[in-house]
Design an enzyme around this catalytic site. Structure first.
Site, PDB file in Angstrom:
ATOM      1  N   HIS A 169       0.838  -1.204   0.000  1.00  0.00           N
ATOM      2  CA  HIS A 169       0.000   0.000   0.000  1.00  0.00           C
ATOM      3  C   HIS A 169       0.872   1.253   0.000  1.00  0.00           C
ATOM      4  CE1 HIS A 169      -4.109  -1.716   0.759  1.00  0.00           C
ATOM      5  NE2 HIS A 169      -3.318  -2.771   0.775  1.00  0.00           N
TER       6      HIS A 169
ATOM      7  N   ASP B 237      -5.806   6.053   1.646  1.00  0.00           N
ATOM      8  CA  ASP B 237      -5.960   4.649   1.280  1.00  0.00           C
ATOM      9  C   ASP B 237      -7.346   4.214   1.720  1.00  0.00           C
ATOM     10  OD1 ASP B 237      -5.726   1.786   1.333  1.00  0.00           O
ATOM     11  OD2 ASP B 237      -3.545   2.020   1.456  1.00  0.00           O
TER      12      ASP B 237
ATOM     13  N   CYS C 271      14.670  -6.989  -2.775  1.00  0.00           N
ATOM     14  CA  CYS C 271      15.366  -6.291  -3.862  1.00  0.00           C
ATOM     15  C   CYS C 271      14.553  -5.047  -4.209  1.00  0.00           C
ATOM     16  CB  CYS C 271      15.492  -7.196  -5.087  1.00  0.00           C
ATOM     17  SG  CYS C 271      13.913  -7.527  -5.897  1.00  0.00           S
TER      18      CYS C 271
ATOM     19  N   HIS D  25       3.267 -14.041  -6.842  1.00  0.00           N
ATOM     20  CA  HIS D  25       2.033 -14.376  -6.122  1.00  0.00           C
ATOM     21  C   HIS D  25       0.850 -13.569  -6.671  1.00  0.00           C
ATOM     22  CE1 HIS D  25       3.056 -10.554  -4.436  1.00  0.00           C
ATOM     23  NE2 HIS D  25       2.216 -10.606  -3.428  1.00  0.00           N
TER      24      HIS D  25
ATOM     25  N   TRP E 190      -1.360  -7.162  -6.446  1.00  0.00           N
ATOM     26  CA  TRP E 190      -1.701  -6.260  -7.547  1.00  0.00           C
ATOM     27  C   TRP E 190      -0.519  -5.382  -7.955  1.00  0.00           C
ATOM     28  CZ3 TRP E 190      -3.306  -5.936 -11.893  1.00  0.00           C
ATOM     29  CH2 TRP E 190      -3.625  -4.728 -12.541  1.00  0.00           C
ATOM     30  N   ASN E 191       0.286  -4.934  -6.979  1.00  0.00           N
ATOM     31  CA  ASN E 191       1.424  -4.090  -7.381  1.00  0.00           C
ATOM     32  C   ASN E 191       2.395  -4.876  -8.242  1.00  0.00           C
ATOM     33  OD1 ASN E 191       0.912  -1.555  -5.832  1.00  0.00           O
ATOM     34  ND2 ASN E 191       0.828  -3.077  -4.205  1.00  0.00           N
ATOM     35  N   SER E 192       2.723  -6.077  -7.810  1.00  0.00           N
ATOM     36  CA  SER E 192       3.674  -6.883  -8.574  1.00  0.00           C
ATOM     37  C   SER E 192       3.140  -7.153  -9.979  1.00  0.00           C
ATOM     38  CB  SER E 192       3.960  -8.207  -7.856  1.00  0.00           C
ATOM     39  OG  SER E 192       4.626  -7.939  -6.638  1.00  0.00           O
TER      40      SER E 192
ATOM     41  N   ASP F 290      -6.857 -11.019  -3.197  1.00  0.00           N
ATOM     42  CA  ASP F 290      -7.279 -10.767  -4.579  1.00  0.00           C
ATOM     43  C   ASP F 290      -6.394 -11.456  -5.610  1.00  0.00           C
ATOM     44  OD1 ASP F 290      -5.105  -9.224  -3.883  1.00  0.00           O
ATOM     45  OD2 ASP F 290      -5.727  -7.470  -5.044  1.00  0.00           O
ATOM     46  N   GLN F 291      -5.361 -12.184  -5.153  1.00  0.00           N
ATOM     47  CA  GLN F 291      -4.370 -12.721  -6.087  1.00  0.00           C
ATOM     48  C   GLN F 291      -4.937 -13.724  -7.102  1.00  0.00           C
ATOM     49  OE1 GLN F 291      -1.528 -13.939  -3.121  1.00  0.00           O
ATOM     50  NE2 GLN F 291      -1.416 -11.834  -2.350  1.00  0.00           N
TER      51      GLN F 291
HETATM   52  N1  UDP Z   1       8.786  -5.468  -3.631  1.00  0.00           N
HETATM   53  C1  UDP Z   1      10.070  -4.972  -3.661  1.00  0.00           C
HETATM   54  N2  UDP Z   1      11.090  -5.854  -3.469  1.00  0.00           N
HETATM   55  C2  UDP Z   1      10.909  -7.176  -3.271  1.00  0.00           C
HETATM   56  C3  UDP Z   1       9.582  -7.671  -3.258  1.00  0.00           C
HETATM   57  C4  UDP Z   1       8.541  -6.789  -3.440  1.00  0.00           C
HETATM   58  O1  UDP Z   1      10.310  -3.785  -3.868  1.00  0.00           O
HETATM   59  O2  UDP Z   1      11.902  -7.874  -3.090  1.00  0.00           O
HETATM   60  C5  UDP Z   1       7.665  -4.511  -3.804  1.00  0.00           C
HETATM   61  C6  UDP Z   1       6.973  -4.692  -5.133  1.00  0.00           C
HETATM   62  O3  UDP Z   1       7.617  -3.907  -6.121  1.00  0.00           O
HETATM   63  C7  UDP Z   1       5.557  -4.239  -4.840  1.00  0.00           C
HETATM   64  C8  UDP Z   1       5.378  -4.533  -3.342  1.00  0.00           C
HETATM   65  O4  UDP Z   1       6.678  -4.764  -2.815  1.00  0.00           O
HETATM   66  O5  UDP Z   1       5.413  -2.861  -5.085  1.00  0.00           O
HETATM   67  C9  UDP Z   1       4.536  -5.757  -3.063  1.00  0.00           C
HETATM   68  O6  UDP Z   1       3.208  -5.448  -3.321  1.00  0.00           O
HETATM   69  P1  UDP Z   1       2.202  -6.515  -3.911  1.00  0.00           P
HETATM   70  O7  UDP Z   1       0.884  -5.852  -4.071  1.00  0.00           O
HETATM   71  O8  UDP Z   1       2.744  -7.134  -5.143  1.00  0.00           O
HETATM   72  O9  UDP Z   1       2.160  -7.659  -2.832  1.00  0.00           O
HETATM   73  P2  UDP Z   1       1.936  -7.687  -1.239  1.00  0.00           P
HETATM   74  O10 UDP Z   1       3.270  -7.519  -0.639  1.00  0.00           O
HETATM   75  O11 UDP Z   1       0.988  -6.573  -0.878  1.00  0.00           O
HETATM   76  O12 UDP Z   1       1.362  -9.045  -1.025  1.00  0.00           O
END
Ligand code: UDP
Length: 462
Positions: free
Chosen positions: A21, A116, A338, A355, A358-360, A379-380
């Site tokens: 978020h 948010d 990373c 996984h 949504w961001n990934s 939501d995945q």
């Molecule tokens: N992310 C990152 N480095 C990592 C793993 C994840 O910067 O090694 C960031 C990724 O770019 C994304 C966020 O962490 O913006 C993860 O958000 P996402 O919605 O994909 O998954 P959540 O962590 O909420 O399950």
């Protein structure tokens, strides 16, 4: 009182304090701060501010508020679950109220709050200070449409056991039960989560703006439905334009990372690999895989016999098979975290085993990287369905009868995306989506127009 003569619009951006978020809202704050008429402040919890040491926040100012867990964060009270939400909801409103008051006292009153949607109480706080309000939804339009229908009773209450009514507005794809967010189908929900998700829609009928981190071309019918239901507008992908241009930036730490990224080591390793050769694997910031599932991923990756970069968070490393780190030496790099945007923009990346947070997912699509989807929860599964059948930028690994995604299936899916007949098609389509994402955020693009429209509503504050 400082001598402050800023005539810009002051917007406070308020993310829910988890990585998935903070990232989109921070990136959105950067987009806003890129407008010369805007001063933008991102408010993070004290715990986030102390553990993430926000660096390179550019023109975005950082402020702090209390979630009632200043020293321990969500993990100190059992993670992102009911007890944490209770503390956040008890301490957050007063603390944000205090923050708005002190900004006023410092001579820079806040004119607008982008909150948010996980923090619906922020609307009341903002109103008390005469600020305009925008709710920011961090899921896809499709998932927001599903929750809207659920809330309105057009989908039976969880756990949903039958196929969805076929005539649901705003959803062009027929969704199977396995495609629905897990919170709609699971029998044993962790406390507080469904309420948190449903409460996102509380007050959307009175808020001034509803913003969604997606772009119109990606889900036009879903976006149109949300516009008709809530006046919602797509404003994504909220990624810095350097990544949308697929250029690697020089400022390595352009994020607020809750874990320390192994930036230099990762980049050097990626640089040593040819174009499109590396399998990038990450399950985000929250998902906790079973030891069995970790073993299947590890052995699957080993059998694929391609270089891999795998993010295994510190807390998860004990689940790796005992000898795996040694066995994989020379073939794979395992890092605790990373800078994902940089990794996805690297030419060596051939596919992303994700996984489907949504961001990934959006970051992969916007970077032109094909996907192997291994959804975990929330939501995945819905995102994975769209990846495979709607956007067609990858495949979903089928689980066995116990819900485990087996090494053989993982291998088949990675091979399909990296070397199968459809490889070219996946890559071309991913690149087409990345062009559309960039266009949406470029001057005159759909998201850019929506952001300008949002800003224009503030007029001039003198
Ligand atoms: N992310 C990152 N480095 C990592 C793993 C994840 O910067 O090694 C960031 C990724 O770019 C994304 C966020 O962490 O913006 C993860 O958000 P996402 O919605 O994909 O998954 P959540 O962590 O909420 O399950």
């Amino acid at each position: 009182m400082v001598n402050y003569s800023d005539h810009r619009i002051h917007i406070l951006v308020l993310p829910y304090p988890s990585q998935g978020h903070i990232n989109p809202l921070f990136q959105f704050a950067k987009v806003l701060a890129g407008h010369s008429s805007v001063r933008c402040t991102l408010a993070v919890t004290r715990f986030v501010a102390s553990s993430a040491r926000p660096a390179a926040t550019g023109s975005v100012h950082i402020a702090v508020f209390s979630d009632g867990c200043d020293d321990v964060g969500p993990d100190g009270v059992g993670g992102h679950r009911g007890p944490y939400f209770e503390r956040l909801n008890a301490a957050g409103p007063g603390s944000v109220d205090q923050l708005l008051r002190s900004e006023s006292e410092l001579g820079r009153p806040v004119h607008g709050v982008v909150y948010d949607a996980f923090l619906p109480w922020a609307q009341g706080v903002a109103r008390r200070h005469g600020a305009a309000c925008a709710a920011f939804l961090t899921q896809t339009c499709a998932v927001d449409v599903l929750y809207t229908h659920l809330r309105a009773g057009r989908i039976p209450p969880p756990p949903v056991r039958e196929e969805l009514p076929p005539e649901l507005d705003g959803l062009p794809s027929q969704l199977e039960l396995t495609d629905l967010p897990t919170f709609m189908v699971d029998k044993n929900l962790p406390p507080g989560l469904l309420e948190l998700l449903m409460n996102q829609f509380v007050g959307l009928d009175t808020v001034d703006h509803v913003l969604v981190n997606s772009f119109y071309d990606l889900e036009p019918q879903e976006a149109d439905y949300l516009t008709s239901a809530w006046g919602a507008k797509t404003v994504g992908p909220t990624m810095p334009s350097v990544y949308l241009d697929n250029r690697l930036p020089n400022d390595a730490s352009c994020g607020i990372h809750l874990h320390t990224p192994k930036t230099f080591e990762t980049k050097a390793w990626l640089d040593a690999h040819p174009s499109l050769s590396v399998v990038y694997v990450s399950f985000g910031s929250i998902a906790s895989l079973s030891s069995k599932q970790m073993t299947e991923v590890a052995e699957g990756l080993y059998n694929i016999d391609k270089p891999f970069l795998w993010v295994v968070r510190a807390k998860e490393t004990s689940k790796l098979p005992a000898t795996f780190a040694d066995k994989a030496k020379g073939r794979g790099l395992i890092v605790p975290w990373c800078s994902q945007l940089e990794v996805l923009a690297h030419p060596s990346i051939g596919c992303f085993v994700t996984h489907c947070g949504w961001n990934s997912t959006l970051e992969a699509i916007s970077s032109g990287v094909p996907i192997v989807a291994m959804p975990h929860w929330s939501d995945q599964p819905t995102n994975a369905k769209y990846v495979q059948d709607v956007w067609r930028v990858g495949v979903r690994v089928p689980p066995d009868s116990q819900g485990v995604m087996r090494r053989e299936e993982i291998e088949v899916c990675v091979r399909q995306v990296m070397e199968g007949e459809l490889r070219e098609e996946f890559k071309i389509r991913a690149l087409e989506w990345s062009k559309k994402a960039k266009k949406a955020m470029s001057k005159g693009g759909s998201s850019d127009i929506n952001i300008s429209d949002f800003l224009s509503k503030f007029g001039h504050h003198k």
